[in-house]
Design an enzyme around this catalytic site. Structure first.
Site, mmCIF file in Angstrom:
data_model
loop_
_atom_site.group_PDB
_atom_site.id
_atom_site.type_symbol
_atom_site.label_atom_id
_atom_site.label_comp_id
_atom_site.label_asym_id
_atom_site.label_seq_id
_atom_site.Cartn_x
_atom_site.Cartn_y
_atom_site.Cartn_z
ATOM 1 C CE LYS A 1 54.639 23.085 148.621
ATOM 2 N NZ LYS A 1 54.516 23.820 149.641
ATOM 3 C CE LYS B 1 54.099 18.488 146.337
ATOM 4 N NZ LYS B 1 55.301 19.085 145.766
ATOM 5 N N GLY C 1 57.946 21.194 155.126
ATOM 6 C CA GLY C 1 58.205 20.222 155.957
ATOM 7 C C GLY C 1 57.271 18.888 156.046
ATOM 8 N N GLY C 2 56.532 18.670 155.032
ATOM 9 C CA GLY C 2 55.454 17.626 154.816
ATOM 10 C C GLY C 2 54.017 17.971 155.489
ATOM 11 C CG HIS D 1 63.290 15.289 148.457
ATOM 12 N ND1 HIS D 1 62.192 15.762 149.271
ATOM 13 C CD2 HIS D 1 64.148 16.276 148.456
ATOM 14 C CE1 HIS D 1 62.408 17.181 149.556
ATOM 15 N NE2 HIS D 1 63.502 17.415 149.271
ATOM 16 C CG HIS E 1 54.663 13.459 152.615
ATOM 17 N ND1 HIS E 1 55.008 12.529 151.507
ATOM 18 C CD2 HIS E 1 53.482 13.195 152.955
ATOM 19 C CE1 HIS E 1 53.994 12.055 151.319
ATOM 20 N NE2 HIS E 1 52.958 12.257 152.037
ATOM 21 C CD GLU F 1 62.847 20.751 149.719
ATOM 22 O OE1 GLU F 1 61.762 19.994 149.392
ATOM 23 O OE2 GLU F 1 62.968 21.023 150.845
ATOM 24 N NE ARG G 1 61.668 26.429 156.587
ATOM 25 C CZ ARG G 1 62.118 25.283 156.510
ATOM 26 N NH1 ARG G 1 63.623 24.857 156.845
ATOM 27 N NH2 ARG G 1 61.307 23.917 156.185
#
Length: 702
Positions: free
Chosen positions: A145, A187, A193-194, A237, A264, A304, A321
């Site tokens: 990230k 994070k 995927g949370g 989101h 999440h 996102e 993906r």
């Protein structure tokens, strides 16, 4: 070799399967056999699409998946290890070994597991195996990230500021969080995927949330490096489906709103996002394409964004993906993104360019999970004793990897299915979703179907007023106290009576001498009104139904001092019993499923579970095995960590055990002060729901 691509409204035959593209050293060739390195509904979806294209499929499976749906659907299947994903679906060496054994030319990784594993993608390229996904460089850049934020900033994609540095000491991360200002988002840099994601609302809870996020990230990704960024309160989101090919073509297939989440993780997704102007829609789509170009992306991906109240958007992350919610994008663009994946992976150009992609109508996807919404959405597991779904059409899709009689495993994600609907506009699509949820009937484990119906009919959701705080903001309305009406008790009593009568008929039909006075036939009683009392429970409370037989299939039932005239029939069709019932002249039709002592009544307003109470001695036995004086497992799972030892004194709220279920971490805490008498399980043990974990002798003051 011949293939096709879509041009100006039709498929055109082209010769490009066996070409070596000018800008890359990779040689593309036809895919005649495809290995699917995944399980569940995505594996089934890929099998269906590949079969439509004339491509043979190879499945892989772990021990508990040997009888699963994707294994039965594929042309070939290979066992790759035990239940633990680290020993099966995450073992790249085992997957590649099966590729060699089966002669597959390509691997489709689905989503999850190895789909964003850089090393796996690199190994596929090294062994000249087509990886149905982006280049390893794109996975690497977007998978970290901190790196992805830097790349996006340089590409002109709006981002939220934060700390993405190498110093991962607790003190440095806390200092950066204080500089940013609470609340902050913690994070995992390799997250998705949370997983490995926590919110610290105050400085006091920062360390606990950081430690929890690190543990979960290590379990899910093998990496506990964290980033800290400002938490935007009440955000939406919104994500954009993008696609790129090896020829430098990029498109966006509009946006999806995935704001309504728990832990999440998404629950209901829709496309397009409600309330966006066409200017914002175009801007966010073009920003997503910028992100894809910046990393030389190829294949299906999702960019996102966080959207604030003023419709300003900020890059959050890129999933390299196919996403779970991709069907809503397919429904509004009339495309098959899995087919696109296979064609692009083999070297073809994108079937459509941006001007060819038209937005049509509206689509919703509801994720049907084995979980307990009333218990904090704790994941569940267990058998699917009964499973009936809406009828699939071109406007209704059921994407699933399970059948009636299968079991939802504690070892993997608890999603049972995706219910996808399309309508000409948002209102029509939402009405279709609610109706279809009423037709989705499951018995054998707890599900979120009733909650989804409550969510989809909430006035704010109907109005499109959503955010990632939707569930906590509307908690009381989404979790109202559900009390069955007296009429529902009457319907349940009628279902029991009619089921008894049908069972009697079945027994007589099997009898060698149905005219025998000892056969279980109903004997007519002259000038006599038969009465009986049926005790029925619901939600832990019992109700008595006084039943008076007043004629052929007609009854007078009394509940709570009020009497009702009842009549009806029980009709069986395709393993489902339909109860057509009239209560004081009001007709209704429900579906009934008998499961042991439980009677499940499914109506268009939701499902209800009634029961014939067990004998008192059984209740006492269950009570004696309960949680009094200790802690029990709130869901089936695996013991990840034990914090206490016998003789240790604990206070209320102290952590006792960490459990892992469906890849999520849960901390079980002491309910009251006391002294640990016994720890009943060790790290790595599998435990069932409601199993005692720690025995505690409570102190006198508690």
């Amino acid at each position: 070799m011949l293939s096709r691509r879509y041009i100006s409204g039709g498929w055109q035959v082209i010769r490009n399967w066996s070409t070596r593209l000018a800008h890359t050293s990779v040689e593309y060739r036809p895919i005649s056999k495809l290995l699917i390195a995944n399980r569940g509904e995505i594996a089934c979806r890929v099998v269906r699409t590949a079969r439509k294209m004339g491509v043979r499929t190879v499945a892989v499976y772990s021990e508990p998946d040997k009888n699963s749906m994707h294994v039965a659907m594929a042309d070939e299947a290979y066992h790759i290890g035990p239940a633990a994903s680290q020993e099966s679906y995450l073992r790249a060496d085992k997957i590649l070994s099966v590729v060699q054994q089966s002669g597959a030319q390509a691997v489709h990784p689905g989503y999850g597991f190895l789909s964003e594993n850089v090393e796996f993608a690199e190994q596929c390229a090294k062994e000249r195996i087509i990886f149905v996904g982006p280049p390893a460089t794109a996975i690497r850049d977007m998978g970290i990230k901190s790196t992805s934020k830097k790349i996006m900033s340089e590409a002109g994609v709006p981002i939220i500021g934060g700390y993405h540095g190498d110093d991962q000491s607790d003190s440095r991360l806390r200092k950066e969080a204080e500089n940013i200002g609470f609340p902050v988002m913690i994070k995992a840099v390799r997250g998705g995927g949370g997983k490995g994601m926590r919110i610290a609302m105050t400085p006091e809870e920062f360390e606990d949330q950081l430690e929890s996020a690190r543990r979960e990230a290590t379990k899910a990704f093998g990496d506990d490096v964290m980033l800290i960024e400002k938490f935007v309160e009440r955000p939406r989101h919104v994500e954009v489906q993008i696609f790129g090919d090896h020829h430098g073509n990029y498109v966006y297939l509009f946006e999806r709103d995935c704001s309504v989440q728990r832990r999440h993780q998404k629950i209901i997704e829709e496309a397009p996002a409600p309330g966006l102007t066409w200017d914002v829609r175009r801007s966010i789509g073009e920003a997503a394409v910028k992100a894809a170009r910046a990393v030389g992306y190829v294949g299906a991906g999702t960019v996102e964004f966080i959207l604030d109240a003023s419709h300003n958007f900020y890059f959050m992350e890129m999933n390299t993906r196919l996403q779970v919610e991709h069907p809503v994008s397919e429904m509004i663009t009339n495309t098959d993104l899995v087919e696109w994946q296979l064609r692009v992976a083999a070297g073809e150009r994108l079937p459509l360019l941006q001007d060819d992609i038209k937005l049509s109508g509206h689509s919703f996807e509801a994720r049907i999970y084995a979980e307990d919404p009333d218990g904090g959405f704790l994941p569940g597991a267990g058998p699917l004793n009964h499973l009936s779904t809406p009828l699939a059409t071109d406007r209704i899709r059921i994407e699933t990897g399970v059948r009636q009689g299968d079991e939802v495993s504690v070892h993997y994600d608890p999603m049972i299915a995706k219910l996808v609907v399309w309508g000409h506009d948002r209102a029509h699509a939402l009405n279709s979703l609610v109706t279809c949820l009423g037709d989705y009937n499951i018995v054998g484990l707890s599900t979120n179907v009733n909650f989804l119906m409550s969510l989809a009919t909430h006035p704010n959701f109907v109005a499109g007023d959503v955010s990632t705080d939707f569930i906590p903001d509307h908690y009381n309305e989404l979790f109202p106290e559900r009390k069955p009406s007296p009429q529902l008790f009457c319907q349940t009593a009628l279902a029991l009576i009619l089921e008894e009568e049908q069972e009697t008929v079945r027994v007589i039909a099997k009898s060698r001498d149905p005219t025998s006075p000892f056969s279980p036939t109903g004997i007519p009683r002259i000038n006599h009104t038969l009465s009986r009392v049926i005790t029925i429970s619901c939600g832990g409370k019992e109700e008595t139904v006084q039943v008076d037989y007043v004629g052929s299939a007609k009854y007078r039932m009394t509940v709570g001092g009020t009497s009702y005239d009842i009549s009806g029939i029980l009709v069986r069709e395709n393993n489902v019993a339909h109860l057509n019932c009239t209560v004081d002249g009001a007709a209704s039709c429900s579906r009934v499923v008998m499961d042991g002592r439980d009677i499940h009544l499914f109506t268009q307003t939701g499902g209800w579970q009634f029961g014939v109470p067990a004998p008192k001695f059984e209740s006492k036995l269950r009570k004696s095995a309960g949680a009094s004086g200790g802690a029990v497992a709130p869901m089936p799972g695996v013991v990840e960590k034990v914090f206490v030892t016998p003789g240790q004194t604990v206070e209320a709220g102290d952590p006792l055990v960490v459990m892992i279920a469906m890849k999520m971490e849960y901390v079980i805490k002491a309910a009251s002060p006391g002294v640990v008498e016994k720890v009943l399980f060790k790290q790595g043990d599998n435990v069932a729901k409601n199993t005692p974990l720690v025995k505690i002798k409570e102190t006198e003051e508690s």
